[in-house]
Design an enzyme around this catalytic site. Structure first.
Site, PDB file in Angstrom:
ATOM      1  N   THR A  91      55.210  37.457  65.932  1.00 52.45           N
ATOM      2  CA  THR A  91      55.290  36.530  64.871  1.00 52.45           C
ATOM      3  C   THR A  91      54.638  35.070  65.575  1.00 52.45           C
ATOM      4  OG1 THR A  91      57.436  35.933  65.148  1.00 52.45           O
ATOM      5  CG2 THR A  91      56.789  37.297  63.046  1.00 52.45           C
ATOM      6  N   GLY A 118      55.973  31.832  66.313  1.00 49.91           N
ATOM      7  CA  GLY A 118      57.029  31.123  67.285  1.00 49.91           C
ATOM      8  C   GLY A 118      57.379  31.981  68.035  1.00 49.91           C
ATOM      9  N   CYS A 119      57.618  33.313  68.030  1.00 53.64           N
ATOM     10  CA  CYS A 119      58.243  34.109  68.954  1.00 53.64           C
ATOM     11  C   CYS A 119      56.924  34.490  70.174  1.00 53.64           C
ATOM     12  CB  CYS A 119      58.442  35.809  68.126  1.00 53.64           C
ATOM     13  SG  CYS A 119      59.953  35.319  66.912  1.00 53.64           S
ATOM     14  N   THR A 120      55.789  34.550  69.643  1.00 56.95           N
ATOM     15  CA  THR A 120      54.695  34.817  70.494  1.00 56.95           C
ATOM     16  C   THR A 120      54.519  33.166  71.556  1.00 56.95           C
ATOM     17  OG1 THR A 120      53.436  36.059  68.710  1.00 56.95           O
ATOM     18  CG2 THR A 120      51.977  35.090  70.881  1.00 56.95           C
ATOM     19  N   VAL A 169      57.896  33.796  73.887  1.00 59.59           N
ATOM     20  CA  VAL A 169      57.844  34.569  75.058  1.00 59.59           C
ATOM     21  C   VAL A 169      56.587  34.383  76.237  1.00 59.59           C
ATOM     22  CG1 VAL A 169      58.335  36.730  73.743  1.00 59.59           C
ATOM     23  CG2 VAL A 169      56.022  36.454  73.709  1.00 59.59           C
TER      24      VAL A 169
END
Length: 148
Positions: free
Chosen positions: A36, A38-40, A43
């Site tokens: 997703t 934001g998660c990308t 990380v």
């Protein structure tokens, strides 16, 4: 400093991480869902700063409730040089970060984006909840400089 609850996470390399066996400085961050936006960003921010964390003797581990296969694909797609884990049990619940959320009026449970900084004795040094991705990794790196 607070002791971590006992938990076990499944790492994408097939090994497990037990909280009772963490004896080196560790950043353990929890993201809601692999792949997703934001998660990308999150990380990749940890990846971009990995050398800086390693110079401070930190291990980085990202975690979500995604199946291990999804986290493997996530790590491969972004060529992550640190490990991802899957919470296949109740780690998020034990840490108090499995919360009720709401989107478009629909209620559901999900991960409260959170980061845990663990010191060299396995104790919780700093915890962030309700993390906003922008500038978060920069802040974690600043605090990391003072972690024993």
């Amino acid at each position: 400093m607070k002791k971590l609850p006992n938990f076990t996470l499944s790492l994408i390399d097939g090994s497990v991480l037990k909280s009772s066996e963490i004896t080196s400085k560790t950043i353990l961050f929890f993201y809601p869902k692999a792949m997703t936006p934001g998660c990308t960003v999150e990380v990749n921010e940890f990846q971009s700063n990995l050398n800086k964390f390693q110079n401070l003797a930190f291990t980085i581990i990202g975690c979500s409730k995604d199946p291990i296969e999804n986290n493997i694909k996530f790590a491969e797609k972004y060529k992550l040089k640190y490990s991802l884990a899957s919470d296949l049990t109740d780690v998020c619940e034990k840490l108090g970060i499995w919360i009720e959320k709401s989107m478009y009026g629909k209620k559901y449970f999900g991960i409260d984006r959170s980061t845990f900084m663990i010191d060299s004795k396995g104790k919780l040094f700093k915890q962030w909840n309700k993390v906003k991705v922008k500038d978060h990794v920069k802040e974690v790196l600043e605090i990391a400089k003072n972690c024993p």
